[in-house]
Design an enzyme around this catalytic site. Sequence first.
Site, PDB file in Angstrom:
ATOM      1  N   CYS A  10     -36.296  24.273  -5.612  1.00 43.93           N
ATOM      2  CA  CYS A  10     -34.828  24.211  -5.692  1.00 43.93           C
ATOM      3  C   CYS A  10     -34.280  25.273  -6.654  1.00 43.93           C
ATOM      4  O   CYS A  10     -34.615  25.272  -7.840  1.00 43.93           O
ATOM      5  CB  CYS A  10     -34.422  22.807  -6.142  1.00 43.93           C
ATOM      6  SG  CYS A  10     -32.716  22.660  -6.680  1.00 43.93           S
ATOM      7  N   LYS A  37     -37.788  12.581  -1.211  1.00 44.98           N
ATOM      8  CA  LYS A  37     -37.293  12.213  -2.537  1.00 44.98           C
ATOM      9  C   LYS A  37     -37.691  10.786  -2.916  1.00 44.98           C
ATOM     10  O   LYS A  37     -37.659   9.892  -2.067  1.00 44.98           O
ATOM     11  CB  LYS A  37     -35.764  12.338  -2.571  1.00 44.98           C
ATOM     12  CG  LYS A  37     -35.262  13.761  -2.396  1.00 44.98           C
ATOM     13  CD  LYS A  37     -33.754  13.780  -2.224  1.00 44.98           C
ATOM     14  CE  LYS A  37     -33.260  15.170  -1.900  1.00 44.98           C
ATOM     15  NZ  LYS A  37     -31.854  15.177  -1.476  1.00 44.98           N
ATOM     16  N   VAL A  50     -31.360  16.955  -6.930  1.00 49.63           N
ATOM     17  CA  VAL A  50     -31.892  17.518  -8.176  1.00 49.63           C
ATOM     18  C   VAL A  50     -31.097  18.789  -8.480  1.00 49.63           C
ATOM     19  O   VAL A  50     -30.505  19.361  -7.575  1.00 49.63           O
ATOM     20  CB  VAL A  50     -33.409  17.849  -8.033  1.00 49.63           C
ATOM     21  CG1 VAL A  50     -34.223  16.572  -8.070  1.00 49.63           C
ATOM     22  CG2 VAL A  50     -33.710  18.658  -6.785  1.00 49.63           C
ATOM     23  N   GLU A  62     -25.991  18.287 -11.877  1.00 48.66           N
ATOM     24  CA  GLU A  62     -25.329  19.581 -11.672  1.00 48.66           C
ATOM     25  C   GLU A  62     -25.869  20.582 -12.701  1.00 48.66           C
ATOM     26  O   GLU A  62     -25.704  20.400 -13.911  1.00 48.66           O
ATOM     27  CB  GLU A  62     -23.794  19.502 -11.755  1.00 48.66           C
ATOM     28  CG  GLU A  62     -23.140  18.838 -10.573  1.00 48.66           C
ATOM     29  CD  GLU A  62     -23.472  19.507  -9.245  1.00 48.66           C
ATOM     30  OE1 GLU A  62     -23.168  20.703  -9.081  1.00 48.66           O
ATOM     31  OE2 GLU A  62     -24.047  18.833  -8.377  1.00 48.66           O
ATOM     32  N   SER A  63     -26.477  21.636 -12.199  1.00 52.16           N
ATOM     33  CA  SER A  63     -27.213  22.574 -13.062  1.00 52.16           C
ATOM     34  C   SER A  63     -26.362  23.203 -14.158  1.00 52.16           C
ATOM     35  O   SER A  63     -26.810  23.304 -15.308  1.00 52.16           O
ATOM     36  CB  SER A  63     -27.879  23.663 -12.214  1.00 52.16           C
ATOM     37  OG  SER A  63     -26.915  24.400 -11.480  1.00 52.16           O
TER      38      SER A  63
END
Length: 201
Positions: A10, A37, A50, A62-63
């Site tokens: 990802c 998942k 993720v 949320e990155s």
Amino acid sequence: MMTLYSGITCPFSHRCRFVLFEKGMDFEIKDIDTFNKPEDLAVINPYNQVPVLVERDLILYESNIINEYLDERFPHPQLMPADPVMRGRGRLVLFRLEKELFVHVATLENQAATAKEQAKAREAIAQGLTMIAPAYAKNKYVLGDDFSMIDVALAPLLWRLEHYDIKLGKSAAPLLKSAERIFQRPAFAEALTPAEKAMRK
């Protein structure tokens, strides 16, 4: 201890792994197969996606939100600009990257997307990267000589260009040169999963 639920391939999880290694902190990574998942992922993230960062009773997803929290919680090395005006501009750039580039990355990562949708996404990413390439003509990184959160945000996409079959023209050379500089950072190399290493020959 912090735990990052991270997708093996990802690009959004890749950003968070990069920051964690850049900060040199004590953390655990739980590798998640995004095509299979675990049930508990939907419990900690209502979007069942993720990356997810868990620290005691704090759960973040949320990155960019995760990374900004990490930057404030562990201020060395600082990745968001110290000056409030520059930090505001940096946040705006991150927002635009999501809206104008990474929305198309999500299409390329989506196995249900049609070939036509994926081709359109590749074209949009190539155009977007070509447009921002001149910003690197005189700079080592996007904001100048200092490595920042914007470079972190872009790095997983730049690493995956070949994997996504995105070809950039000569005008994007300054951007690609900066990308190679990022890829040589020890934290970037440490953050790569074996599957991500295999994306580039």
